[in-house]
Design an enzyme around this catalytic site. Structure first.
Site, PDB file in Angstrom:
ATOM      1  N   ASP A 221      -6.749  -3.387  28.174  1.00 16.44           N
ATOM      2  CA  ASP A 221      -5.465  -3.464  28.860  1.00 16.44           C
ATOM      3  C   ASP A 221      -5.670  -3.922  30.311  1.00 16.44           C
ATOM      4  O   ASP A 221      -6.511  -3.372  31.025  1.00 16.44           O
ATOM      5  CB  ASP A 221      -4.818  -2.072  28.837  1.00 16.44           C
ATOM      6  CG  ASP A 221      -3.453  -2.047  29.484  1.00 16.44           C
ATOM      7  OD1 ASP A 221      -2.494  -2.514  28.855  1.00 16.44           O
ATOM      8  OD2 ASP A 221      -3.351  -1.548  30.630  1.00 16.44           O
ATOM      9  N   GLU A 262     -24.183  -1.763  21.661  1.00 14.21           N
ATOM     10  CA  GLU A 262     -25.043  -0.705  21.117  1.00 14.21           C
ATOM     11  C   GLU A 262     -24.642  -0.398  19.669  1.00 14.21           C
ATOM     12  O   GLU A 262     -25.366   0.269  18.940  1.00 14.21           O
ATOM     13  CB  GLU A 262     -24.900   0.594  21.944  1.00 14.21           C
ATOM     14  CG  GLU A 262     -25.494   0.520  23.351  1.00 14.21           C
ATOM     15  CD  GLU A 262     -25.022   1.675  24.236  1.00 14.21           C
ATOM     16  OE1 GLU A 262     -24.451   2.667  23.703  1.00 14.21           O
ATOM     17  OE2 GLU A 262     -25.199   1.577  25.461  1.00 14.21           O
TER      18      GLU A 262
HETATM   19  C1  GLC Z   1      -0.393  -3.960  29.864  1.00 10.30           C
HETATM   20  C2  GLC Z   1       0.386  -3.409  28.694  1.00 10.30           C
HETATM   21  C3  GLC Z   1       1.720  -2.973  29.187  1.00 10.30           C
HETATM   22  C4  GLC Z   1       1.506  -1.879  30.217  1.00 10.30           C
HETATM   23  C5  GLC Z   1       0.587  -2.347  31.326  1.00 10.30           C
HETATM   24  C6  GLC Z   1       0.083  -1.195  32.145  1.00 10.30           C
HETATM   25  O1  GLC Z   1       0.209  -5.082  30.393  1.00 10.30           O
HETATM   26  O2  GLC Z   1       0.472  -4.361  27.680  1.00 10.30           O
HETATM   27  O3  GLC Z   1       2.539  -2.489  28.149  1.00 10.30           O
HETATM   28  O4  GLC Z   1       2.746  -1.495  30.762  1.00 10.30           O
HETATM   29  O5  GLC Z   1      -0.560  -2.995  30.843  1.00 10.30           O
HETATM   30  O6  GLC Z   1      -0.844  -0.442  31.414  1.00 10.30           O
END
Ligand code: GLC
Length: 549
Positions: A221, A262
């Site tokens: 993310d 790993e």
């Molecule tokens: C990414 C996710 C989104 C979230 C953001 C913060 O863009 O896809 O849904 O709000 O990160 O974690």
């Protein structure tokens, strides 16, 4: 449906030889589940892991290779799970670690891998690390987050802003200690300080926790934000960004890759809003991520020339990185649905079918967002039901499984009150109705995926775009003695494509995405390219060409 499932029989792949030899994350689609909105097994109106477990056959029937689960960790849900308060457990609204293990086991039994969403840039403000960090300036965990004194005017320390427009500055003053903390997203999501090696080690431990449990990969993310200018300088109007994509990022990713390596056969896919393509491909070298989502594509207008230009530039850049493998996606839980973005009603629906064709048949891994296989549009969310800080509720509407006339207003998603409204017309768009309709987008998705899984040319072959006349995007795939011509019409009315002299004169219609054609059984006719069929708006057509040489 019988013949589609036959097409997916595992034996086929073995027969096809090198489809099975590709790494799993190249073979076919990764299907994204947004668990809150997938299937609710306990009637509280929110989807859960048991709901996912009960619908794994649906995912397998789409020819998917893997399931990516949006976050299921304990969270106060300020950003619906993207604010993690414990990296190594499951939020009670989604279930327990035992249910999670059952999902992994049952997925693996069906040949599906499991990919988790790893939110490493920030935690929840309720994570014990942040609770400690904010407690005093001399707390040992103070330096686990990004703290700074107020600017000269008493305001935020620099000009960085949150990715959520409604939030404004990326800094919030903590009255208690008189310093600001950084949050690249909501104030409830403080950014971790990746310049502190203890933070990196602690996060690597969370990765090992899940890989030890049998998880096959991670979606990273907001990964570009884990490296920032340690001097916290203004990003300013132009020049290099200071709030993300700092030069330290590649070493951080390389160390993460070492942790993942790993374990055998694991995969990293990054959410990567890189500033341009040359920068983007640097993340996909052998020491970085296996795959990454490129957001330039999702920002393109509905224009065949823009798509072709992007595909060509991508392939040209890719040539500089040995082994680079693209990913294709146009939907996720943060983006308006294709069926609403590029038109409405029938036109939007036809274009959504064309996009399913495109992402599966370009060279690369397709990412299918739950409901995309149904061609769902965005839901209408009245102001009093808005829950997301960044306007993303419409694409997060729950999946309609059954006809409301049969299963009630929850459409088989829930027996309770759904946390977000469902799409209008769930009666026609739900899974059950589409199962009964051989022309449906659901059946189309299965057919396209089955074709890809059976063909080395389509799953792993070479690719080159070709001229096809105005408003038609076309490309040729070739491999293992097979050759295909694929095309998608971007025109709003019927369109006859025209091809140059380099292509053979004739080809066999393998598949057309228009509902009129999907309903039919078996292979289509041979057509002369010079007199080719008229394409419907949004229509994708796949022709098998005589092999060269
Ligand atoms: C990414 C996710 C989104 C979230 C953001 C913060 O863009 O896809 O849904 O709000 O990160 O974690």
């Amino acid at each position: 449906m019988g013949d589609e499932l036959d097409l997916l029989a595992p034996g086929d792949e073995a027969a096809a030889g090198s489809v099975a030899e590709q790494p799993w994350w190249q073979r076919s689609a990764v299907y994204q589940v947004y668990p809150r909105s997938f299937a609710d097994s306990d009637g509280d109106g929110v989807g859960d892991l048991e709901g996912v477990r009960q619908h794994l056959d649906h995912i397998a029937s789409l020819g998917a290779e893997a399931v990516w689960l949006s976050p299921v960790f304990p969270s106060p849900m300020a950003d619906f799970g993207y604010d993690v308060s414990d990296y190594c457990d499951i939020d009670p609204v989604f279930g327990t670690l035992e249910v999670f293990d059952a999902v992994v086991r049952d997925a693996h039994d069906r040949g599906l891998r499991v990919v988790l969403d790893w939110v490493a840039n920030h935690t929840s403000e309720e994570h014990p690390w942040f609770v400690e960090s904010r407690s005093s300036r001399d707390n040992p965990r103070r330096d686990w987050y990004v703290w700074a004194d107020p600017g000269p005017d008493g305001g935020p320390p620099n000009d960085w802003t949150s990715a959520f427009r409604a939030v404004g500055p990326a800094w919030t003053l903590d009255e208690h200690t008189g310093q600001y903390y950084l949050h690249s997203f909501a104030p409830q999501q403080p950014d971790l300080n990746w310049d502190n090696p203890e933070v990196e080690r602690a996060l690597h431990d969370t990765v090992r926790f899940w890989l030890d449990r049998g998880v096959d990969g991670l979606r990273l993310d907001a990964i570009i934000k884990v490296a920032k200018d340690p001097l916290l300088r203004d990003t300013g109007a132009a020049g290099l960004p200071h709030h993300e994509d700092w030069e330290t990022i590649h070493d951080r990713l390389a160390r993460l890759r070492q942790v993942v390596d790993e374990y055998p056969d694991r995969m990293l896919v990054g959410e990567l809003w890189a500033r341009d393509l040359p920068r983007f491909v640097t993340f996909l070298s052998g020491t970085g991520m296996h795959l990454a989502h490129n957001f330039e594509l999702v920002e393109l207008p509905w224009d065949s020339a823009a798509y072709r230009d992007f595909i060509d530039r991508f392939e040209a850049e890719a040539a500089s990185v040995p082994g680079l493998w693209p990913s294709w996606f146009l939907e996720n839980h943060d983006l308006p649905r294709v069926a609403s973005r590029f038109g409405a009603a029938e036109l939007g629906s036809r274009r959504a079918r064309g996009i399913l064709f495109l992402i599966h048949l370009l060279r690369g891994t397709p990412f299918v967002y739950q409901g995309q296989e149904l061609g769902l549009p965005d839901a209408v969310v009245p102001p009093e039901r808005v829950v997301d800080v960044d306007g993303r509720d419409p694409e997060r509407a729950p999946i309609p499984w059954e006809r409301p006339s049969v299963a009630g207003a929850g459409a088989g998603f829930t027996t309770g009150a759904p946390w977000l409204p469902l799409v209008e017309d769930a009666e026609r768009l739900c899974v059950a109705a589409q199962e009964d309709d051989p022309a449906s987008t659901l059946h189309l998705t299965r057919r396209i995926a089955a074709l890809r899984r059976r063909s080395v040319a389509l799953s792993g072959g070479s690719q080159v775009t070709v001229d096809a006349g105005s408003e038609v995007l076309a490309w040729v795939r070739e491999g293992a003695g097979e050759r295909y011509l694929a095309m998608v019409s971007f025109a709003a009315t019927q369109r006859r494509p025209s091809f140059g002299p380099d292509l053979p004169e004739e080809g066999d219609v393998v598949l057309r995405t228009s509902p009129e054609w999907t309903a039919r059984e078996g292979a289509g006719p041979s057509v002369r390219l010079s007199e080719l069929l008229v394409l419907e708006p949004g229509e994708g057509v796949l022709l098998q060409l005589p092999a060269t040489g």
